[in-house]
Design a protein around this motif. Sequence first.
Motif, PDB file in Angstrom:
ATOM      1  N   LEU A   4       0.827  -1.206   0.000  1.00  0.00           N
ATOM      2  CA  LEU A   4       0.000   0.000   0.000  1.00  0.00           C
ATOM      3  C   LEU A   4       0.866   1.263   0.000  1.00  0.00           C
ATOM      4  CD1 LEU A   4      -2.978  -0.848   2.392  1.00  0.00           C
ATOM      5  CD2 LEU A   4      -2.838  -0.963  -0.088  1.00  0.00           C
ATOM      6  N   ARG A   6       3.842   1.494  -1.338  1.00  0.00           N
ATOM      7  CA  ARG A   6       4.365   1.600  -2.719  1.00  0.00           C
ATOM      8  C   ARG A   6       3.297   2.181  -3.644  1.00  0.00           C
ATOM      9  NH1 ARG A   6       5.751  -3.681  -5.015  1.00  0.00           N
ATOM     10  NH2 ARG A   6       6.175  -2.448  -6.874  1.00  0.00           N
ATOM     11  N   ALA A   7       2.051   1.743  -3.459  1.00  0.00           N
ATOM     12  CA  ALA A   7       0.965   2.270  -4.292  1.00  0.00           C
ATOM     13  C   ALA A   7       0.814   3.774  -4.096  1.00  0.00           C
ATOM     14  CB  ALA A   7      -0.344   1.554  -3.959  1.00  0.00           C
ATOM     15  N   ILE A  10       3.527   5.548  -5.928  1.00  0.00           N
ATOM     16  CA  ILE A  10       3.257   5.598  -7.374  1.00  0.00           C
ATOM     17  C   ILE A  10       2.283   6.736  -7.666  1.00  0.00           C
ATOM     18  CG2 ILE A  10       2.125   4.379  -9.291  1.00  0.00           C
ATOM     19  CD1 ILE A  10       3.240   1.773  -8.085  1.00  0.00           C
ATOM     20  N   LYS A  11       1.230   6.853  -6.845  1.00  0.00           N
ATOM     21  CA  LYS A  11       0.261   7.934  -7.065  1.00  0.00           C
ATOM     22  C   LYS A  11       0.939   9.303  -6.991  1.00  0.00           C
ATOM     23  CE  LYS A  11      -3.511   5.465  -4.851  1.00  0.00           C
ATOM     24  NZ  LYS A  11      -4.347   5.478  -3.643  1.00  0.00           N
ATOM     25  N   LEU A  12       1.826   9.465  -5.984  1.00  0.00           N
ATOM     26  CA  LEU A  12       2.487  10.762  -5.815  1.00  0.00           C
ATOM     27  C   LEU A  12       3.399  11.076  -6.996  1.00  0.00           C
ATOM     28  CD1 LEU A  12       3.341  10.585  -2.028  1.00  0.00           C
ATOM     29  CD2 LEU A  12       2.036  12.406  -3.129  1.00  0.00           C
ATOM     30  N   ARG A  13       4.104  10.052  -7.478  1.00  0.00           N
ATOM     31  CA  ARG A  13       5.071  10.265  -8.562  1.00  0.00           C
ATOM     32  C   ARG A  13       4.412  10.492  -9.907  1.00  0.00           C
ATOM     33  NH1 ARG A  13       8.125   5.617  -7.402  1.00  0.00           N
ATOM     34  NH2 ARG A  13       7.350   4.791  -9.358  1.00  0.00           N
ATOM     35  N   SER A  14       3.180  10.014 -10.071  1.00  0.00           N
ATOM     36  CA  SER A  14       2.617   9.943 -11.419  1.00  0.00           C
ATOM     37  C   SER A  14       1.812  11.176 -11.823  1.00  0.00           C
ATOM     38  CB  SER A  14       1.762   8.675 -11.561  1.00  0.00           C
ATOM     39  OG  SER A  14       0.750   8.665 -10.580  1.00  0.00           O
ATOM     40  N   THR A  15       1.795  12.224 -10.994  1.00  0.00           N
ATOM     41  CA  THR A  15       1.218  13.488 -11.467  1.00  0.00           C
ATOM     42  C   THR A  15       2.275  14.577 -11.302  1.00  0.00           C
ATOM     43  OG1 THR A  15       0.318  14.245  -9.363  1.00  0.00           O
ATOM     44  CG2 THR A  15      -1.066  12.761 -10.660  1.00  0.00           C
ATOM     45  N   ARG A  16       2.020  15.714 -11.953  1.00  0.00           N
ATOM     46  CA  ARG A  16       3.017  16.785 -11.898  1.00  0.00           C
ATOM     47  C   ARG A  16       2.976  17.551 -10.588  1.00  0.00           C
ATOM     48  NH1 ARG A  16       1.429  19.221 -17.644  1.00  0.00           N
ATOM     49  NH2 ARG A  16       2.490  17.713 -18.983  1.00  0.00           N
ATOM     50  N   GLN A  80      -7.307  14.979  -2.844  1.00  0.00           N
ATOM     51  CA  GLN A  80      -7.265  14.788  -4.292  1.00  0.00           C
ATOM     52  C   GLN A  80      -8.081  13.553  -4.673  1.00  0.00           C
ATOM     53  OE1 GLN A  80      -5.810  17.439  -6.142  1.00  0.00           O
ATOM     54  NE2 GLN A  80      -4.039  16.323  -6.835  1.00  0.00           N
ATOM     55  N   THR A  86     -11.105   9.167  -7.230  1.00  0.00           N
ATOM     56  CA  THR A  86     -10.258   7.978  -7.274  1.00  0.00           C
ATOM     57  C   THR A  86     -10.353   7.187  -5.971  1.00  0.00           C
ATOM     58  OG1 THR A  86      -8.399   9.333  -6.572  1.00  0.00           O
ATOM     59  CG2 THR A  86      -8.589   8.900  -8.920  1.00  0.00           C
ATOM     60  N   ASP A  87     -11.050   7.770  -4.967  1.00  0.00           N
ATOM     61  CA  ASP A  87     -11.172   7.040  -3.699  1.00  0.00           C
ATOM     62  C   ASP A  87     -11.929   5.722  -3.898  1.00  0.00           C
ATOM     63  OD1 ASP A  87     -13.383   8.556  -4.248  1.00  0.00           O
ATOM     64  OD2 ASP A  87     -13.589   9.432  -2.249  1.00  0.00           O
ATOM     65  N   ALA A  89     -11.769   3.616  -6.460  1.00  0.00           N
ATOM     66  CA  ALA A  89     -10.817   2.593  -6.904  1.00  0.00           C
ATOM     67  C   ALA A  89      -9.838   2.234  -5.786  1.00  0.00           C
ATOM     68  CB  ALA A  89     -10.064   3.088  -8.140  1.00  0.00           C
ATOM     69  N   THR A  90      -9.399   3.251  -5.042  1.00  0.00           N
ATOM     70  CA  THR A  90      -8.451   3.008  -3.949  1.00  0.00           C
ATOM     71  C   THR A  90      -9.034   2.041  -2.920  1.00  0.00           C
ATOM     72  OG1 THR A  90      -7.352   5.130  -4.205  1.00  0.00           O
ATOM     73  CG2 THR A  90      -7.222   4.122  -2.033  1.00  0.00           C
TER      74      THR A  90
END
Lengths: 253, 293
Positions: A4, A6-7, A10-16, A80, A86-87, A89-90
């Motif tokens: 979790l 790591r997930a 990934i979310k933090l890294r994948s937007t600007r 966010q 997105t909650d 899916a989370t």
Amino acid sequence: MTALVRAELIKLRSTRMIWWLLASALALVVLAVFFTIPTPSGPQAPLSLNDGDLLARAVGVGASGGEVVMIVLGILAFTQEARFGTDTATYLAAPRRGRVLAAKLIAMVLVGALFSLATLPVAVATAVGLIEARGATVAWTGEVAAVLAAAVIVMILFGAIGVAVGAMVQNQIAAVVGTLVWLLVIEQLLVVLAPSIGRWTPGGATTGLLQLGRAATTSGELLAPVAGGLVLCAYVAIIGAAASATSLRRDIA
Amino acid sequence: MIELRALTKRYGETLAVEELTATVRPGRVTAFLGPNGAGKTTTLRMLMGLVTPTSGEALIDGRPYRALREPLRAAGALLEASGFHPGRSARAHLRALAVAGRLDAAAPDRALAAVELSGHADARVGTFSLGMRQRLGLAAALLGDPRILVLDEPTNGLDPQGIRWLRGVLRRFADEGRTVLVSSHLLGEVEQIADELLIMARGRLVAAGSPHDLRDHAPASCEVRTPDGDRLSEVLRGAGFAVQRASETQLAVSGPAEHVGTLAAEHAIVLHRLVDTGGLEAAFLALVEDAET
């Protein structure tokens, strides 16, 4: 739990967003340091260029630029998700929401440490550059190292407080604006007008933690560094527990 | 298998779902029908652990969703009002979910291929059309290769080709022995593929069974066009049918088309058109109307 966390990374890294916030943090740090170092001709500045702890104080103040950004980044971790839906899916992937809260807290601790690695060297470099450019000599005291260590802890704990606040108040605008008004207006007034209350606020506790109290006008009113850190931890625990018991249980519809 | 047991959700004074009991079995496509506001979405969200029931329970393979050890492998769901961060790529969205659900690293690309979005894997979702978002939502549902598929109004935003493609996906899924529950407010969308129907209105289950069972309960009706509307109305009313005049020449009759045709022939009335409007659609509407009055 590792999965979790790591997930969340990934979310933090994948937007600007995170890069914009890092750039904001760096800009705020430079500005904060810039306005802390006095000019040689500046009359009646609270600090003089010859103060032995000028570098430590400037770095401590500079760290506060980064901490505001960290609390906002922490808040966004939950808001966010609510804002973009997105909650759903989370929580389908991780239906136990307390674990999601824990994962976001741990992820934000890591991000706080990483942000510190970027902002604190910039704070030190800016301060050293300005002091030398203004004709004074830089005094490397042991206090500088202590302030740097404290600043890393502050960055980490502000990110964590932000996560807890975002879990509690999932309306993004309300959470961010409310937190900034509290930190930048209400707390500043409390620390000056009612220091016996103000020192228990996150900002007051942070000032204690950063050991900035010695030369401050509220000298003696601030918490000791360790107590300041514990107070910040208590904020994370209390707000996080309150969110788990209330808004984190709400229906996602 | 999905089991709903006396599932109830109350919002203040409103009963969104009331004592809903039903079983959804594997190997079939079960359509979950009802008008908008019937409580379908609330039911599906309770099933997926997103909404807490006021009372009763919803079980997936015998357990509440929140108690499943590997939820994404047990059940995949596409739910309305679930969204995407517009600045995140399709692949990153799925990767975060796959990692959280402890699925293998190839799962996101497999799911994207299954919904034919491989070519857009690295595009930001903000650039996607409604249909592409719907496909990405479906990819998220398929991510864990689940035993149960739950889809809430999945045809929203899909073009006719997309709808046909989706039907194929659901059919294959059911034929592999898995469970499919798909909601819709339009019977026509699911009529062709549904093996079982659950019909909901006003928060309550009003019918459950195969389309065949339901068709048998349909009230007969037909539409007629005739140059002699007055006389035909008189004859049909005389025979005990309710007649509505849509215009001088058009009538809607609550009776089987065969009887209407025979009666017209016996009275030598010319018909220009005679259409059977009974069947599943009529049964569905009748059930829903009964519940709402």
